[in-house]
Scaffold this motif. Structure first.
Motif, PDB file in Angstrom:
ATOM      1  N   GLU A  51      -8.951 -39.213 -28.154  1.00 38.73           N
ATOM      2  CA  GLU A  51      -8.582 -37.981 -28.318  1.00 38.73           C
ATOM      3  C   GLU A  51      -7.578 -37.532 -27.200  1.00 38.73           C
ATOM      4  N   LEU A  54      -4.439 -38.642 -29.194  1.00 47.70           N
ATOM      5  CA  LEU A  54      -4.194 -37.373 -30.292  1.00 47.70           C
ATOM      6  C   LEU A  54      -3.523 -36.226 -29.799  1.00 47.70           C
ATOM      7  N   ARG A  55      -3.957 -35.714 -28.891  1.00 46.77           N
ATOM      8  CA  ARG A  55      -3.833 -34.416 -27.917  1.00 46.77           C
ATOM      9  C   ARG A  55      -2.310 -34.771 -27.603  1.00 46.77           C
ATOM     10  N   LYS A  58       0.508 -34.784 -30.213  1.00 50.54           N
ATOM     11  CA  LYS A  58       1.006 -33.340 -30.689  1.00 50.54           C
ATOM     12  C   LYS A  58       1.953 -32.581 -29.857  1.00 50.54           C
ATOM     13  N   PRO A 101     -13.817 -37.406 -36.450  1.00 56.18           N
ATOM     14  CA  PRO A 101     -12.564 -36.351 -36.740  1.00 56.18           C
ATOM     15  C   PRO A 101     -11.360 -36.816 -36.071  1.00 56.18           C
ATOM     16  N   VAL A 102     -11.457 -37.278 -34.786  1.00 59.35           N
ATOM     17  CA  VAL A 102     -10.344 -37.842 -34.179  1.00 59.35           C
ATOM     18  C   VAL A 102      -9.885 -39.053 -34.709  1.00 59.35           C
ATOM     19  N   ASP A 104     -10.044 -39.695 -38.050  1.00 60.09           N
ATOM     20  CA  ASP A 104      -9.480 -39.386 -39.425  1.00 60.09           C
ATOM     21  C   ASP A 104      -8.400 -38.589 -39.006  1.00 60.09           C
ATOM     22  N   GLU A 105      -8.105 -37.819 -38.108  1.00 63.14           N
ATOM     23  CA  GLU A 105      -6.738 -37.364 -37.803  1.00 63.14           C
ATOM     24  C   GLU A 105      -5.617 -38.327 -37.397  1.00 63.14           C
ATOM     25  N   LEU A 106      -6.069 -38.915 -36.413  1.00 62.55           N
ATOM     26  CA  LEU A 106      -5.180 -40.218 -36.134  1.00 62.55           C
ATOM     27  C   LEU A 106      -4.644 -40.938 -37.589  1.00 62.55           C
ATOM     28  N   LEU A 108      -4.322 -39.734 -40.215  1.00 60.05           N
ATOM     29  CA  LEU A 108      -3.293 -38.788 -41.036  1.00 60.05           C
ATOM     30  C   LEU A 108      -2.039 -39.118 -40.451  1.00 60.05           C
ATOM     31  N   VAL A 109      -1.807 -38.828 -39.223  1.00 53.51           N
ATOM     32  CA  VAL A 109      -0.716 -39.059 -38.436  1.00 53.51           C
ATOM     33  C   VAL A 109       0.009 -40.240 -38.922  1.00 53.51           C
TER      34      VAL A 109
END
Length: 120
Positions: A51, A54-55, A58, A101-102, A104-106, A108-109
């Motif tokens: 995470e 991920l943060r 962004k 969710p972390v 999944d978002e990674l 997507l990036v």
């Protein structure tokens, strides 16, 4: 903590050295036994490291930096998942629900890393 506070607009700056820290995979990876043990009480350390990546991605527009943070984040996210979904340790549903969710978002990036082997 100051990274989260910065992203929530509660402080005006954060330590930019977090980028350097997160680019070194050795800072992010945890021993499987430690992750599984701490995962019994909540979130495991690898999920926290994922995470952070991920943060941080962004907070930059540098494509090379985003790519490396996504790669490192996904590597430790995969480790975190395998250590809580029953693959490489006990099933820890709460821990799994925090990392999924972390992950999944990674993806997507930077979807090209989805099938990348953990050891690469």
């Amino acid at each position: 903590l100051d990274l989260v506070l910065y992203m929530e607009g509660k402080v005006d700056s954060f330590d930019k050295e977090y980028f350097d820290w997160a680019l070194d995979i050795n800072n992010l990876e945890m021993k499987a036994g430690f992750d599984s043990s701490i995962g019994n009480f909540g979130r495991n350390s690898s999920s926290t490291s994922a995470e952070i990546c991920l943060r941080l991605l962004k907070l930059t527009e540098d494509e090379e930096l985003i790519d490396k943070l996504a790669s490192n984040g996904l590597k430790v996210a995969k480790q975190a998942i395998s250590r809580c979904d029953g693959t490489d340790g006990p099933k820890l549903m709460t821990t799994y629900l925090q990392i999924k969710p972390v992950y999944d978002e990674l993806i997507l990036v930077n979807p090209q890393y989805e099938d990348e082997d953990e050891d690469s």
